[in-house]
Design an enzyme around this catalytic site. Structure first.
Site: not given
Length: 323
Positions: A42, A211
């Protein structure tokens, strides 16, 4: 020498680079060259005011890396040396996720999530720093939180500042999909004059796996990037990056085929190819040579280790293409 060749390659005109690429699934580009400490999840990156690249990622107290050339990355610690006390409410392990770093009004801001895997008992926090460097961040507390009955998940935040000065935070995953709230620029938290939780993308049939939103505005359109399908399974990951666009930050977002992202829409930007498995967890960064797609992938030639991927984006034809 390799770094020099990459630099020259990245400075070719986007139209020429795209013309040299094959068509079809094989057109997905390999990540640009990065070296050093590049095992990340991420990732979010910014070019600091002194020209140094600051990259933050999931793990520990939000891992920090720096680079002077966007190629060689060095670990420099973590954003937080001491976990804020409220983290324990949402993660027994004090585990923050998915940082989002930006520079606003003379200070660095970082939105991030705290949760346990698979739970919607989650919260998004915000912190600030004058330098953006590891260990210098002051936590400002919770921005938005969810419980097991919320129907959506307060993770994977992304700040978007519109040209009219309004601040928007997109976030979320699974359940009823991606959400957006308006923020107050003076506090960095939810705007009292608009408490709406806007829905911007979802998968009402089949898997709920969506997401990691990231919103940017280019050429009069708002573009929503998102990660679809399964993360965090090494070589078994099926993550992929898709995009839609809208004429308002709150949507509706449509893909190239006119399918609403609230109804399983999304046009592919980057998918698995060769050793580069499950690209996702993306952010979009504007740099001196263009927009960058910054993401992680799982290395099929290194036991599925998550690694940093960076590619330039072209906006030819009104849609983003990684190259």
């Amino acid at each position: 020498m390799k770094a020099h060749r990459r630099t020259r390659w990245l400075t070719l005109p986007a139209a020429l680079l795209l013309a040299l690429l094959p068509t079809g699934a094989s057109a997905y580009p390999n990540p640009g060259l990065v070296t050093g400490d590049t095992v990340v999840h991420d990732p979010s990156m910014i070019r600091a005011t002194d020209g140094t690249y600051l990259l933050y990622s999931t793990h520990g107290g939000l891992e920090a890396r720096t680079s002077t050339d966007r190629i060689a990355f060095t670990r420099s610690g973590s954003a937080f040396t001491t976990p804020p006390s409220w983290w324990k409410t949402y993660s027994a392990d004090n585990y923050p996720w998915a940082p989002d770093i930006s520079y606003q009004g003379g200070r660095y801001l970082m939105y991030y999530a705290v949760s346990s895997f698979g739970s919607s008992n989650s919260a998004i926090g915000v912190a600030g720093s004058s330098s953006g460097r590891a260990g210098t961040w002051t936590d400002y507390g919770i921005v938005h939180s969810t419980t097991g009955s919320s129907g959506y998940n307060a993770i994977d935040p992304n700040l978007f500042v519109d040209s009219d000065g309004k601040w928007w935070l997109s976030f979320g995953s699974w359940w009823s999909g991606l959400k957006m709230i308006r923020l107050d620029p003076s506090t960095g938290k939810q705007y009292a004059g608009d408490r709406t939780v806007y829905s911007i993308a979802s998968r009402p049939t089949g898997t709920k796996a969506i997401e990691g939103p990231a919103v940017v505005k280019r050429n009069g359109y708002y573009y929503l990037f998102a990660s679809y399908d399964t993360c965090c399974a090494g070589v078994g990951s099926t993550y992929k990056i898709k995009v839609g666009r809208a004429t308002s930050p709150t949507g509706p977002y449509y893909d190239k085929n006119g399918v609403n992202m609230l109804d399983n829409g999304g046009s592919p930007v980057l998918e698995s190819h060769g050793r580069y498995i499950g690209p996702g967890g993306q952010s979009v960064m504007s740099d001196v040579d263009g927009d960058l797609l910054v993401y992680h992938y799982y290395d099929g030639q290194d036991n599925g280790t998550p690694k940093l991927g960076v590619n330039l984006l072209s906006w030819t034809g009104g849609w983003p293409t990684a190259y």
